[in-house]
Design a protein around this motif. Structure first.
Motif, mmCIF file in Angstrom:
data_model
loop_
_atom_site.group_PDB
_atom_site.id
_atom_site.type_symbol
_atom_site.label_atom_id
_atom_site.label_comp_id
_atom_site.label_asym_id
_atom_site.label_seq_id
_atom_site.Cartn_x
_atom_site.Cartn_y
_atom_site.Cartn_z
ATOM 1 N N ASP A 137 0.816 -1.143 -0.041
ATOM 2 C CA ASP A 137 -0.044 -0.006 0.216
ATOM 3 C C ASP A 137 0.846 1.153 -0.025
ATOM 4 O OD1 ASP A 137 -2.523 -1.380 0.110
ATOM 5 O OD2 ASP A 137 -2.485 -1.647 2.195
ATOM 6 N N ARG A 138 2.114 1.185 0.715
ATOM 7 C CA ARG A 138 2.698 2.238 0.757
ATOM 8 C C ARG A 138 3.445 2.568 -0.875
ATOM 9 N NH1 ARG A 138 6.173 2.330 6.673
ATOM 10 N NH2 ARG A 138 4.138 1.436 7.620
ATOM 11 N N LEU A 139 3.712 1.643 -1.226
ATOM 12 C CA LEU A 139 4.474 1.543 -2.756
ATOM 13 C C LEU A 139 3.353 2.324 -3.715
ATOM 14 C CD1 LEU A 139 6.201 -1.794 -3.207
ATOM 15 C CD2 LEU A 139 7.270 0.441 -2.925
ATOM 16 N N THR A 140 2.163 1.696 -3.332
ATOM 17 C CA THR A 140 0.891 2.235 -4.238
ATOM 18 C C THR A 140 1.092 4.010 -4.208
ATOM 19 O OG1 THR A 140 -0.197 0.320 -4.330
ATOM 20 C CG2 THR A 140 -1.411 2.244 -4.722
ATOM 21 N N ILE A 141 1.127 4.359 -2.936
ATOM 22 C CA ILE A 141 0.936 5.897 -2.466
ATOM 23 C C ILE A 141 2.397 6.508 -3.170
ATOM 24 C CG2 ILE A 141 1.300 7.482 -0.746
ATOM 25 C CD1 ILE A 141 -0.866 5.377 1.018
ATOM 26 N N VAL A 185 2.371 9.802 -6.010
ATOM 27 C CA VAL A 185 2.934 10.910 -5.703
ATOM 28 C C VAL A 185 4.195 11.168 -6.753
ATOM 29 C CG1 VAL A 185 4.173 12.515 -4.132
ATOM 30 C CG2 VAL A 185 2.385 11.010 -3.335
ATOM 31 N N ALA A 186 5.001 10.263 -6.937
ATOM 32 C CA ALA A 186 5.872 10.324 -7.845
ATOM 33 C C ALA A 186 5.489 10.706 -9.329
ATOM 34 C CB ALA A 186 6.789 8.910 -8.043
ATOM 35 N N LYS A 187 4.309 10.052 -9.763
ATOM 36 C CA LYS A 187 3.634 10.279 -10.974
ATOM 37 C C LYS A 187 3.313 12.004 -10.960
ATOM 38 C CE LYS A 187 1.840 5.952 -12.074
ATOM 39 N NZ LYS A 187 0.776 5.020 -12.541
ATOM 40 N N GLN A 213 7.836 1.724 -9.446
ATOM 41 C CA GLN A 213 7.194 0.964 -10.228
ATOM 42 C C GLN A 213 7.506 -0.491 -10.394
ATOM 43 O OE1 GLN A 213 6.765 3.084 -13.586
ATOM 44 N NE2 GLN A 213 4.428 3.718 -13.090
ATOM 45 N N TYR A 214 8.954 -0.790 -10.506
ATOM 46 C CA TYR A 214 9.414 -1.980 -10.401
ATOM 47 C C TYR A 214 9.581 -2.823 -9.090
ATOM 48 C CZ TYR A 214 12.664 -5.976 -11.382
ATOM 49 O OH TYR A 214 13.420 -6.832 -11.205
ATOM 50 N N ALA A 215 9.744 -2.185 -8.034
ATOM 51 C CA ALA A 215 9.625 -2.626 -6.774
ATOM 52 C C ALA A 215 8.013 -2.889 -6.379
ATOM 53 C CB ALA A 215 9.993 -1.517 -5.685
#
Length: 777
Positions: A587-591, A595-597, A758-760
């Motif tokens: 879930d943290r990666l999704t957030i 933000v990076a986008k 995204q890869y992570a």
């Protein structure tokens, strides 16, 4: 044979077979070394250089190898050549792919000398050329991921013989033939992902026969024609066909679907009633199509639906007043259609539900609805549609009464005259059938199906228009800026919660300005700010400028109005103080990706770009679906002007007051600041909130701890450690270190940051799927 003879025979056998075992190990190592040479010694494989140990179980941030019985069974390599700058004869520019000396045929030949491979992931390595048929020699493969390379041409038919494959991922390449019609030969296939290629032709019927499929993702291609019925795919949970050219009516769907993404196609006709039976459905996106009719009421009341968007279609008529909304429904977008009438009570925005309904012909919020001929046509069609429905119902009732009456008369006449029944059949019944024919309806539907919404033509994606608010309107929305509506001090200005007249909640930032601030200059900057539309940015809705009492050309205060994001900030969800809210790693990666986008868009998606965007965990807000939205972006464009005026004397202010200036692209240092600050966000995602004033010291003393397993266990958030794969964690640790590098030149671009995240996430998703599969088996 005695014991001694048996012992001698055993020793001889061991001696005979020992060289073979050693030769097998050597041959596998030689293959790996040859692969590294083919790939032109990528940085991801630098660890192999002068390596004399056992390659088995060797792993790093961008590479891992697993073995079984002296054979390589898993090979995962993640490179850094994913940037597709421009097209070059059908594939990417040579400066991002491997050199002209590279031979994909030789590479796959070498790869096939690892015959026991079960998992092969070669991502962003710059591999180019048509994928050779001989890939099928890896007959033991269960997972094949060749994402973000430069393969082109056809997907080789020989893959159909790799019957053990359960995951096929070829995203982000340049395959430009049709989607293979032999995929049903892969009887164990569960995931097929061919996103972001140039695949054309129709959706293959063979896919409809693979009952093991759980995920179909073929978005961002050039598929066209009819989408066949998918109801036989009883295991299907995810269907992603966004941004293609499908132009049929919507088919029946499997009842187990959880996510359906069909936006930006040309689907026509009404939404099938069968969609109202998709009890597991959580996320439905049918936006930017040519759908007609009244929105299907049952969609809103599905038990699990949380996200529903029907925006930018040609839906018309009025939504039933008695509409029920499901308890989990948190986001609805019906904007940019031709809907008329009012809204049912359950479709009003609240703390728990966000509703977007702009640019229809509704009788509410007229400022954000269409007017004139556009709505006149909608009202006429809505009235015609309603009249047609009434006429059909009335005709049916009248027809039924006539049938009953005529049947009664027929029975009566039959008693008097046996021949009356034949006359009744020949002359009366045909007239009744004609009277019940709903003439005119079909031609109207055909006309609607050809309609292309104006939002699609101009590419607005239903973005709200920035408006000028009056001070009285905002004062009423905040109950005269009552303390109960005060949300706290922001990084710049004060924040209030407000409720507009239409029931929508907003966030209002009160910003004090220098008295000599030019209103003309401020409007230019605010108009620029209003053009920053992105799904991961808090939407800027409008403003109110308060001018000086004696001079309308100067401003002393501005009220900025933003959408209200209800679920608090990201920092709260990282804190141990609220354990029930703490987010797991995926879930943290999704957030972070969201933000990076958004930041990448701010840097490169607008001209001029926006830098110094005040990136902090408490400026990342989460909506009701925990979708990240960045706040405080672009504020520096206004504040830097204030600081500039305050730094100069009054005379300088007077000379500059009426000069219109545009926000200009900042220096490279400013770009680096966003990267550096995002590095702190990544750090807090790894270890939890960093105490104010502790950040720099923490980095200097603790960052080295990430290099060891014991160090990670000591400093990484336990929630992260228990929900992450080590490979996914290593990727984020690596990019975090680069972002917070003291050397500006060593920091990555935001495109690099985004790709690594995204890869992570992809690595983590694969690990989660494997774990789920293991638990089931």
């Amino acid at each position: 044979m005695g014991h001694f003879e048996c012992f001698i025979l055993l020793v001889v056998c061991e001696i005979l077979f020992l060289p073979y075992t050693q030769e097998l190990q050597t041959s596998q190592s030689q293959v790996l070394a040859q692969l590294r040479k083919h790939l032109e010694y990528p940085p991801a494989l630098q660890i192999w250089e002068n390596y004399n140990g056992d390659f088995c179980n060797l792993s790093s941030e961008h590479m891992s190898i697993s073995c079984q019985e002296n054979s390589v069974t898993e090979l995962k390599i993640m490179g850094d050549k994913n940037l597709k700058v421009r097209d070059f004869n059908g594939f990417a520019a040579p400066n991002q792919s491997l050199s002209e000396k590279f031979s994909v045929d030789s590479f796959v030949t070498t790869l096939s000398r690892l015959p026991n491979l079960r998992v092969l992931s070669l991502v962003s390595l710059g591999i180019w050329g048509p994928l050779p048929d001989k890939i099928h020699r890896l007959s033991e493969l269960e997972l094949l991921d060749l994402s973000s390379n430069f393969f082109f041409g056809s997907i080789p038919a020989k893959i159909s013989t790799m019957v053990k494959l359960h995951t096929l991922i070829l995203d982000g390449n340049y395959f430009n033939d049709t989607v293979p019609d032999w995929l049903d030969s892969l009887s164990n296939l569960t995931i097929v992902s061919l996103k972001s290629n140039r695949l054309k032709g129709q959706f293959p019927n063979s896919i409809c026969r693979i009952k093991t499929l759980t995920d179909i993702a073929i978005s961002h291609n050039e598929l066209s024609g009819k989408l066949p019925g998918l109801s036989n795919l009883t295991s299907l949970h995810v269907l992603d066909l966004r941004e293609n050219h499908f132009d049929s009516e919507l088919p029946e769907m499997p009842k187990g679907l959880v996510t359906v993404l069909l936006s930006k196609n040309s689907f026509s006709g009404k939404i099938p009633e069968q969609f109202g039976d998709l009890g597991q459905l959580q996320h439905l996106d049918l936006s930017f199509n040519n759908l007609t009719g009244i929105p299907l009421p049952d969609l809103f009341s599905l038990a699990n639906i949380s996200y529903l968007t029907l925006a930018s279609n040609n839906l018309s008529g009025s939504i039933p007043e008695q509409l029920n909304c499901g308890e989990k429904l948190g986001f609805v977008d019906i904007s940019s259609n031709k809907l008329i009438g009012g809204l049912p009570s359950c479709l009003y925005s609240s703390d728990n539900r966000v509703i977007k309904y702009d640019w229809n012909c509704l009788s509410i919020d007229s400022q954000h609805q269409h007017h004139g001929s556009y709505c006149k046509e909608a009202f006429i069609r809505g009235k015609q549609s309603k009249n047609t429905e009434i006429m059909i119902v009335a005709a049916a009732i009248i027809g039924l009464i006539l049938v009953i009456v005529l049947l009664a008369l027929g029975i009566l006449l039959l008693r008097k005259k046996k021949g009356a029944r034949r006359t009744y059949k020949q002359h009366i019944l045909p007239k009744i059938v004609q009277a019940n024919s709903p003439s005119g309806v079909c031609s109207e539907l055909i006309t609607n199906a050809r309609f292309i919404s104006q939002a699609v033509k101009v590419g607005t994606q239903g973005a709200p228009v920035c408006r000028l608010f009056s001070f009285e309107e905002l004062r009423e929305a905040t109950n005269n800026f009552d303390v109960s509506m005060f949300m706290g001090e922001a990084s710049v200005g004060q924040l209030y919660k407000g409720k507009l007249e239409n029931g929508a909640y907003v966030a209002i930032r009160s910003l004090a300005l220098t008295k000599k601030y030019s209103v003309q200059n401020l409007k230019v900057k605010l108009d620029w700010l209003s053009k920053l539309h992105h799904q991961h940015l808090v939407c800027f809705l409008g403003y109110c400028i308060m001018s000086g009492e004696q001079d309308d050309s100067s401003a002393n205060k501005v009220l900025l109005v933003f959408e209200y994001v209800p679920n608090g900030d990201y920092r709260t969800y990282l804190s141990e103080n609220c354990p029930e809210k703490v987010l797991k790693w995926s879930d943290r990666l999704t957030i972070l990706i969201g933000v990076a986008k958004a930041v990448h868009f701010l840097h490169t998606g607008v001209i001029p770009g926006s830098f110094n965007n005040r990136l902090k965990t408490n400026n990342i807000l989460l909506d009701e679906h925990r979708i990240a939205k960045l706040s405080d972006y672009g504020i520096s464009v206004i504040t830097e002007e204030i600081e500039k005026f305050e730094a100069k004397g009054e005379g300088s202010k007077s000379r500059r007051a009426n000069i219109v200036t545009y926000p200009c692209r900042s220096h490279k240092q400013n770009l680096g600041d966003d990267v550096y600050n995002f590095g702190f966000i990544l750090l807090e995602s790894l270890v939890g909130p960093v105490v104010s004033g502790k950040g720099e010291t923490f980095l200097l003393n603790e960052m080295a701890s990430f290099g060891s397993q014991d160090g990670r266990r000591r400093i990484v958030d336990p929630v992260v450690l228990t929900t992450c794969s080590q490979e996914s964690l290593s990727i984020v640790v690596s990019i975090t270190k680069k972002c917070i590098s003291s050397e500006l030149s060593s920091r990555p671009s935001f495109e690099d940051v985004l790709w690594n995240l995204q890869y992570a996430a992809q690595v983590q998703a694969t690990a989660d799927a494997d774990q789920k599969s293991d638990s089931i088996s």
